[in-house]
Design an enzyme around this catalytic site. Sequence first.
Site, PDB file in Angstrom:
ATOM      1  N   CYS A 137       0.814  -1.217   0.000  1.00  0.00           N
ATOM      2  CA  CYS A 137       0.000   0.000   0.000  1.00  0.00           C
ATOM      3  C   CYS A 137       0.844   1.261   0.000  1.00  0.00           C
ATOM      4  CB  CYS A 137      -0.949  -0.004   1.195  1.00  0.00           C
ATOM      5  SG  CYS A 137      -0.113  -0.101   2.811  1.00  0.00           S
ATOM      6  N   ASP A 196      -8.108   5.657  -2.107  1.00  0.00           N
ATOM      7  CA  ASP A 196      -7.214   4.541  -1.793  1.00  0.00           C
ATOM      8  C   ASP A 196      -6.797   3.851  -3.086  1.00  0.00           C
ATOM      9  OD1 ASP A 196      -5.791   2.462  -0.776  1.00  0.00           O
ATOM     10  OD2 ASP A 196      -7.362   1.705   0.544  1.00  0.00           O
ATOM     11  N   HIS A 244      -2.147   0.427   7.113  1.00  0.00           N
ATOM     12  CA  HIS A 244      -2.463   0.780   5.731  1.00  0.00           C
ATOM     13  C   HIS A 244      -2.071   2.232   5.476  1.00  0.00           C
ATOM     14  CE1 HIS A 244      -4.340  -0.095   1.959  1.00  0.00           C
ATOM     15  NE2 HIS A 244      -5.207   0.898   2.048  1.00  0.00           N
TER      16      HIS A 244
END
Length: 674
Positions: A409, A469, A453
């Site tokens: 991520c 995201d 994250h």
Amino acid sequence: MITHSIPRPATPWLLAAVAASLVLHYSHLPIWMWGLAVLTASWRWMVHLGRWSYPGRTLKLIAVLLAVLAVGSTFSGRFSLESAAAFLIAACVLKLLEMRTLRDAYVVIFMAYFTLATGFLFEQELLAGLLALFAIWLMTSALISAHRTSQGTQSASQVAGKLLLASLPVMLLLYFLFPRLGPLWNVRLQSDQARTGLSESMAPGEIANLSQSDELAFRVTFDNNQPLPRQQLYFRALTLDRYDGRRWSPSGIFTEVDYAPNAWRPPTDAEGVVRYEVVQEPTDQRWLFALRGVGAVEPRTGLTGDDRLVYRTEVRQRIRYQVESLPNVSIAEQGLTRRVWQQSVQLPGRGNERARQWAAERYQGDASALVNQILQHFRQQPYFYTLQPPALASDDIDGFLFDTRRGFCAHYAGAMTFMLRSVGVPARVVAGYQGGEWNAEAGYLTVRQFDAHAWVEYWQAGQGWISVDPTAAVAPERIEQGLREALAGEEEENFLADNPLSPHRFTGVGWLNSMRMQFDQLNFYWHRFVLSYDRGRQQQLLDVWIGLKSYKEWLYLLASGFALLLASGLLWLWWQQRPRYRNGFARAWSELQHWLLEQQLGQPGSTPDELLAQVQRQRPDCASEVERTRRQLQHYVYVADEPAGKPQQLMARQLRRLHRRLAKRKSSRRPPRS
């Protein structure tokens, strides 16, 4: 007494007590310390069996010096919690080598108690509490066994168990009512033990390291006992708005904090307000975890200008706090200050030229359009979500976007933020946690370190900061189901690869996963209702139970209660130790005898008949009354068929009459004043 030898039955209890005191130190003690404990305990056991002798003074001195050098070498001469605990434990186990007398045994037991207590500086889980109870039972049994001179009708373990059960009500009373003081592990003590969790800066691959840890980050309960959809569970902790060509970190421009009740809170009539409670593990940092659009509810929490919730002090112990969030609120839609704007578009002067060119070719002045193109690019091109991304060179963003195309991520969030900034769109990386495991039976969400994250926020005129995201474009399973589900095929083996025995690797085994969930539920209750019981919670409890609004009033009431308890205890002790008489005659004679000896009318150790004869000689003015009492006493003792009943009452009455007569005649014979 304390110089007497140790009773033989006490030695096994003492060795077991010392061993139990080390249980809570398993996470930080070096291997050699366990070897030292085994060696000293084994030596003392062989002495107990009569096969070995006690070590000499020289050998003990060498052992102490080696232990000190080993502790200093292990911790590089630094003073910390771990090194201090190691010195204490070394002293405790070495004391076993010279444990000869009761005094030595008492020292060992008290050191074991203290060693166990210091273990809570490192471990406070439910299992640690249960192990500590077992250890306290062993230590108390050792203390009782060492104090006994004979076996008695009950074993030391039985007596210890009864003592602990009897102390349970007092323990609960003190726990709930005694003023809550900050625990020792909340004091700023230096520790060499690193916290697992987010750091203040982020480079590609670092968040992927957190995916190898199943340690607890925090738990969340929602007011309606229903969580938000998983796609909305983004708990923010940091905003990273400075990029040095390799790492993202906070710039420090959002240092001002507004604490409740002066901080912003969602309007009470606003739609979509989420109210929840967080039980957070210690991080040694000030940041807290909350959903977007957060409002500060408790006075110890505050808001920063970048929509983050922070604590007044560093979080060095587990804390529990209330939060309100309005996820759909617009943040800074009216515009950005010059300073924030400049920091939100800051980039190094050169580097990652291919990424800059790619963004410049597609940007037409609409930030949202560019964001959609980046997301579409991630979806259409062969990008992969992996826990083991390849190493990157100096131009890491170019290498990721156009060469390796494999990342976690942090890679995707960092690359998108860089491209947006390269064309003048304010953007920043947000680090926190996403998702979690919902326990439907108990109604709480568990978030662990592998849920760490990173995502992106960019600013759009008229809309403010917007969250996006990019990882969801590559691995939607990560957002919708979790990290393990996102790692399909060979990548699944990399999930918690550094922790192969973690129960989270075996969620597919039904019975094992059910046991894990049940134990986690017990831990949740332990954390929420026991470890998080602080002064604020106590004040609420007192308000409900007793109706006390002021903590000062409660302190006065508590002091009065302790004074009453002390007075009651003293009264009970006096009552237990008061002179006891089987009948009225014994009491009357005891009072008369005490008075006669006090007035020096008789000799101590005399029989009743001898004592009355002495009184008769010294007090001729009462000779007839004393003689009558002597005859009645002889008849009562030697002739009366039934001493109890009426004869006893008559004898007691005669003794009291004589007592009064002697006292009265003595006072009337005092010489006149000159």
